[in-house]
Write an enzyme that holds these catalytic residues in place. Sequence first.
Site, PDB file in Angstrom:
ATOM      1  N   HIS A   1      24.164  -6.686  24.214  1.00 28.61           N
ATOM      2  CA  HIS A   1      24.389  -7.923  23.458  1.00 28.61           C
ATOM      3  C   HIS A   1      24.449  -7.623  21.953  1.00 28.61           C
ATOM      4  O   HIS A   1      25.356  -8.084  21.254  1.00 28.61           O
ATOM      5  CB  HIS A   1      23.255  -8.904  23.793  1.00 28.61           C
ATOM      6  CG  HIS A   1      23.310 -10.221  23.078  1.00 28.61           C
ATOM      7  ND1 HIS A   1      23.501 -11.409  23.732  1.00 28.61           N
ATOM      8  CD2 HIS A   1      23.184 -10.527  21.758  1.00 28.61           C
ATOM      9  CE1 HIS A   1      23.503 -12.407  22.846  1.00 28.61           C
ATOM     10  NE2 HIS A   1      23.308 -11.893  21.639  1.00 28.61           N
ATOM     11  N   GLU A   2      23.491  -6.825  21.477  1.00 29.35           N
ATOM     12  CA  GLU A   2      23.425  -6.546  20.032  1.00 29.35           C
ATOM     13  C   GLU A   2      24.569  -5.635  19.582  1.00 29.35           C
ATOM     14  O   GLU A   2      25.121  -5.820  18.499  1.00 29.35           O
ATOM     15  CB  GLU A   2      22.068  -5.931  19.661  1.00 29.35           C
ATOM     16  CG  GLU A   2      20.848  -6.796  19.978  1.00 29.35           C
ATOM     17  CD  GLU A   2      20.935  -8.213  19.427  1.00 29.35           C
ATOM     18  OE1 GLU A   2      21.559  -8.428  18.371  1.00 29.35           O
ATOM     19  OE2 GLU A   2      20.387  -9.124  20.076  1.00 29.35           O
TER      20      GLU A   2
ATOM     21  N   GLN B   1      24.312 -11.006  12.075  1.00 26.63           N
ATOM     22  CA  GLN B   1      23.681 -12.323  12.244  1.00 26.63           C
ATOM     23  C   GLN B   1      22.936 -12.755  10.981  1.00 26.63           C
ATOM     24  O   GLN B   1      22.612 -13.935  10.843  1.00 26.63           O
ATOM     25  CB  GLN B   1      22.707 -12.300  13.430  1.00 26.63           C
ATOM     26  CG  GLN B   1      23.414 -12.062  14.758  1.00 26.63           C
ATOM     27  CD  GLN B   1      22.428 -12.099  15.901  1.00 26.63           C
ATOM     28  OE1 GLN B   1      21.801 -11.110  16.219  1.00 26.63           O
ATOM     29  NE2 GLN B   1      22.281 -13.269  16.512  1.00 26.63           N
TER      30      GLN B   1
ATOM     31  N   HIS C   1      27.578  -7.572  18.904  1.00 23.99           N
ATOM     32  CA  HIS C   1      27.590  -8.246  17.590  1.00 23.99           C
ATOM     33  C   HIS C   1      28.216  -7.344  16.522  1.00 23.99           C
ATOM     34  O   HIS C   1      28.828  -7.841  15.582  1.00 23.99           O
ATOM     35  CB  HIS C   1      26.166  -8.615  17.152  1.00 23.99           C
ATOM     36  CG  HIS C   1      25.675  -9.931  17.666  1.00 23.99           C
ATOM     37  ND1 HIS C   1      26.343 -11.118  17.455  1.00 23.99           N
ATOM     38  CD2 HIS C   1      24.561 -10.259  18.375  1.00 23.99           C
ATOM     39  CE1 HIS C   1      25.664 -12.116  18.007  1.00 23.99           C
ATOM     40  NE2 HIS C   1      24.581 -11.621  18.589  1.00 23.99           N
TER      41      HIS C   1
ATOM     42  N   GLY D   1      16.199  -9.740  19.930  1.00 24.93           N
ATOM     43  CA  GLY D   1      17.087  -8.814  19.237  1.00 24.93           C
ATOM     44  C   GLY D   1      17.758  -9.536  18.100  1.00 24.93           C
ATOM     45  O   GLY D   1      17.891 -10.766  18.117  1.00 24.93           O
TER      46      GLY D   1
ATOM     47  N   CYS E   1      21.479 -16.647  22.258  1.00 24.96           N
ATOM     48  CA  CYS E   1      21.805 -15.928  21.026  1.00 24.96           C
ATOM     49  C   CYS E   1      21.293 -16.736  19.844  1.00 24.96           C
ATOM     50  O   CYS E   1      21.513 -17.955  19.798  1.00 24.96           O
ATOM     51  CB  CYS E   1      23.319 -15.743  20.939  1.00 24.96           C
ATOM     52  SG  CYS E   1      23.840 -14.854  19.463  1.00 24.96           S
ATOM     53  N   LEU E   2      20.620 -16.076  18.903  1.00 28.19           N
ATOM     54  CA  LEU E   2      20.098 -16.784  17.728  1.00 28.19           C
ATOM     55  C   LEU E   2      21.224 -17.382  16.883  1.00 28.19           C
ATOM     56  O   LEU E   2      20.989 -18.314  16.126  1.00 28.19           O
ATOM     57  CB  LEU E   2      19.236 -15.841  16.872  1.00 28.19           C
ATOM     58  CG  LEU E   2      17.922 -15.382  17.509  1.00 28.19           C
ATOM     59  CD1 LEU E   2      17.262 -14.303  16.667  1.00 28.19           C
ATOM     60  CD2 LEU E   2      16.960 -16.543  17.706  1.00 28.19           C
TER      61      LEU E   2
END
Length: 173
Positions: A134-135, A46, A138, A41, A92-93
């Site tokens: 999670h997304e 991000q 963000h 994702g 997480c990226l």
Amino acid sequence: MGHPVLRTKARALSPADVRTAELQTLIDDMIDTMVEYRGVGLAAPQVHEGIRLFVGDLGARDEEDADAEPMVLINPEISPVGPEMVEDWEGCLSIPDIRGKVPRYRDIRLRALNRKGERIEMRAKNFSARIIQHETDHLDGVLFFDRMNGFESLTFLEEYSRYWAKREDDEEA
Ligand code: ZN
């Protein structure tokens, strides 16, 4: 982690915003970036865009449709279906090479716009529901650390692979 946009509430998009060539290009670039970094994702903040948009590989693990195209979700609104929470590993990226156990709702309903600017509703469970939560976090400036019950499970990727990945049967390690 540390860029202010990751801690800022992102702004909603109108269906007309969604249909612009600029936004469609951003969506394609985000899908490419997610695939390149082997993420499941990626949310617009991000990539330093403060808008309510994310892409997700929602067929990634526990759904039947493992070859599904990445989904594009805009202005997502989540409602839990039942109170059940599940604690499982996340990465997480934007926080590379760190894993931690995060509680999330097992079963959710989601309302959003798709990349054509159309209203959609869907239900998601387990790993897909985890990605969506999670997304969506963000988009509200929330990182997975903020959702952890404690930091005891915070783990570097190397130690995660060594001590936890097999036991937890995590494909992403
Ligand atoms: Zn993330």
